[in-house]
Design a protein around this motif. Sequence first.
Motif, PDB file in Angstrom:
ATOM      1  N   ASP A  58      14.893  -2.963   6.519  1.00 28.44           N
ATOM      2  CA  ASP A  58      15.494  -2.272   7.744  1.00 28.44           C
ATOM      3  C   ASP A  58      15.191  -0.632   7.666  1.00 28.44           C
ATOM      4  O   ASP A  58      15.155  -0.285   6.690  1.00 28.44           O
ATOM      5  N   GLY A  59      15.269  -0.180   8.837  1.00 26.07           N
ATOM      6  CA  GLY A  59      15.116   1.345   8.837  1.00 26.07           C
ATOM      7  C   GLY A  59      15.154   1.969  10.364  1.00 26.07           C
ATOM      8  O   GLY A  59      14.886   1.237  11.285  1.00 26.07           O
ATOM      9  N   ALA A  60      15.597   3.178  10.325  1.00 28.50           N
ATOM     10  CA  ALA A  60      15.451   3.828  11.636  1.00 28.50           C
ATOM     11  C   ALA A  60      15.056   5.285  11.378  1.00 28.50           C
ATOM     12  O   ALA A  60      15.184   5.954  10.439  1.00 28.50           O
ATOM     13  N   ILE A  80      14.111   2.088  15.971  1.00 30.23           N
ATOM     14  CA  ILE A  80      14.589   1.296  14.789  1.00 30.23           C
ATOM     15  C   ILE A  80      13.279   0.216  14.419  1.00 30.23           C
ATOM     16  O   ILE A  80      12.596   0.006  15.282  1.00 30.23           O
ATOM     17  N   ILE A  81      13.336  -0.202  13.237  1.00 29.82           N
ATOM     18  CA  ILE A  81      12.312  -1.033  12.769  1.00 29.82           C
ATOM     19  C   ILE A  81      12.578  -2.366  12.742  1.00 29.82           C
ATOM     20  O   ILE A  81      13.587  -2.752  12.516  1.00 29.82           O
ATOM     21  N   ASN A  82      11.651  -3.347  13.536  1.00 36.07           N
ATOM     22  CA  ASN A  82      11.991  -4.784  13.594  1.00 36.07           C
ATOM     23  C   ASN A  82      11.279  -5.462  12.074  1.00 36.07           C
ATOM     24  O   ASN A  82      10.134  -5.466  12.295  1.00 36.07           O
ATOM     25  N   ILE A 115       3.496   1.305  10.836  1.00 36.32           N
ATOM     26  CA  ILE A 115       3.707  -0.013  11.142  1.00 36.32           C
ATOM     27  C   ILE A 115       3.220  -0.424  12.662  1.00 36.32           C
ATOM     28  O   ILE A 115       3.090   0.725  13.664  1.00 36.32           O
ATOM     29  N   SER A 116       3.070  -1.681  13.001  1.00 38.48           N
ATOM     30  CA  SER A 116       2.541  -1.825  14.295  1.00 38.48           C
ATOM     31  C   SER A 116       3.739  -1.459  15.257  1.00 38.48           C
ATOM     32  O   SER A 116       4.789  -1.824  15.340  1.00 38.48           O
ATOM     33  N   ALA A 117       3.105  -0.854  16.468  1.00 37.06           N
ATOM     34  CA  ALA A 117       4.122  -0.458  17.413  1.00 37.06           C
ATOM     35  C   ALA A 117       4.738  -1.500  18.111  1.00 37.06           C
ATOM     36  O   ALA A 117       6.059  -1.473  18.520  1.00 37.06           O
ATOM     37  N   LYS A 118       4.418  -2.874  17.992  1.00 34.37           N
ATOM     38  CA  LYS A 118       5.148  -3.936  18.384  1.00 34.37           C
ATOM     39  C   LYS A 118       6.309  -4.358  17.554  1.00 34.37           C
ATOM     40  O   LYS A 118       7.529  -4.984  18.103  1.00 34.37           O
ATOM     41  N   GLN A 119       6.379  -3.691  16.522  1.00 32.02           N
ATOM     42  CA  GLN A 119       7.346  -3.875  15.459  1.00 32.02           C
ATOM     43  C   GLN A 119       8.568  -2.680  15.664  1.00 32.02           C
ATOM     44  O   GLN A 119       9.526  -2.693  14.756  1.00 32.02           O
ATOM     45  N   VAL A 120       8.445  -2.055  16.522  1.00 27.10           N
ATOM     46  CA  VAL A 120       9.530  -0.926  16.957  1.00 27.10           C
ATOM     47  C   VAL A 120       9.996  -1.003  18.097  1.00 27.10           C
ATOM     48  O   VAL A 120       9.590  -1.310  19.150  1.00 27.10           O
ATOM     49  N   LEU A 135      20.516  -2.120  10.968  1.00 24.92           N
ATOM     50  CA  LEU A 135      20.697  -2.967  12.287  1.00 24.92           C
ATOM     51  C   LEU A 135      19.801  -4.386  12.112  1.00 24.92           C
ATOM     52  O   LEU A 135      20.422  -5.439  12.074  1.00 24.92           O
ATOM     53  N   ALA A 136      18.706  -4.080  12.048  1.00 25.20           N
ATOM     54  CA  ALA A 136      17.663  -5.146  12.373  1.00 25.20           C
ATOM     55  C   ALA A 136      17.739  -6.422  11.765  1.00 25.20           C
ATOM     56  O   ALA A 136      18.161  -7.638  12.377  1.00 25.20           O
ATOM     57  N   LEU A 137      17.624  -6.450  10.373  1.00 21.68           N
ATOM     58  CA  LEU A 137      17.451  -7.891   9.671  1.00 21.68           C
ATOM     59  C   LEU A 137      18.822  -8.589   9.838  1.00 21.68           C
ATOM     60  O   LEU A 137      18.674  -9.739  10.172  1.00 21.68           O
ATOM     61  N   ALA A 138      19.908  -8.102   9.361  1.00 17.52           N
ATOM     62  CA  ALA A 138      21.110  -8.914   9.505  1.00 17.52           C
ATOM     63  C   ALA A 138      21.657  -9.251  10.735  1.00 17.52           C
ATOM     64  O   ALA A 138      21.967 -10.513  10.836  1.00 17.52           O
ATOM     65  N   ALA A 139      21.424  -8.328  11.728  1.00 18.14           N
ATOM     66  CA  ALA A 139      21.998  -8.648  13.118  1.00 18.14           C
ATOM     67  C   ALA A 139      21.113  -9.714  13.929  1.00 18.14           C
ATOM     68  O   ALA A 139      21.543 -10.588  14.599  1.00 18.14           O
TER      69      ALA A 139
END
Length: 326
Positions: A58-60, A80-82, A115-120, A135-139
Amino acid sequence: MKAFVLEQGELKLRDVPEPKVGKGEVVVSLKVAGLNRRDLYIKNRWGNKEEALVLGSDGAGVVEDVGEGVEHLSVGDEVIINPALRWDKNSDAPPEGFDILGMPDDGTLAEKIAISAKQVEKKPDYLSWEEAGVLALAALTGYRALVTKGNVQKGQTVFIPGAGSGVATYIIQFAKALGARVIVTSRSAEKREQALKIGADLAIDTNSDWKKELADETIDLVIDSIGRATFNKSLQVLKQGGRIVIFGATTEDTVDFNLRDFFYSQYQLFGSTMGSREELRELIALMEKEKIKPVVGHTFKLEDIQDAFDFLEVNSQFGKIAIKIS
């Protein structure tokens, strides 16, 4: 730049080269990263490889550089990072090539990431950096288990063994936003109280007699990540024809259960792992509409990250652990 890495079987905070942007990528200067139980398990899976692996899923942060071909993001965007890599559309199972950020790809426990822009995704304005960073992994895990696999409906009752995990805190809030009744368990009276504060309707002791405690309830959906310790107890309180979704196994992976009881009761069993970019965008829209906020239990500085790992291993937190990068 500073990064928290796994190298030759050891966890260490050290300097690593700064990432360079590639075609279709962005470089994000990270403000906050999230710590997950997955980070604890990677040490055993990565082994004693010589190359350093940057941990974190996770990250932002703020977009610092934009690669060729990226048009929907600009320098200065808050994002945020997906961590669900290479899974764009909602599907029955992850596509070939799917991985979770942080192994084998370098993760977010660093000052910067390419990171790929698709993952943002754009950061919701109403969230703090700490909230966005966890946020991303758990949500995403919770949303897919509850909505895509669990098919929760308004007026149904959702039962969640184990109220304190980051995923559980999202499921509680998502389920309530969608009009469901929520029941949770925990051995900790404090965690039960905290679960009620974020929306749970009933919180019972994990060590209690569930059948007795829930005799007046109709459980439509169980979402379980504990595994062997709770699986059969969950089936005993699930209504006939009900659904049980499994997204983890913090106790033993192997479960014995009575097949005849299972098929006579017409239970439905689903496995769930992470989720797609499409689902992430759906849950962000739900969060923005309902102003749902991630539960950040504790925040540590990057230089104190070993303390954060030790704290996570004890499993005493309620909600997510945030790592302040800058």
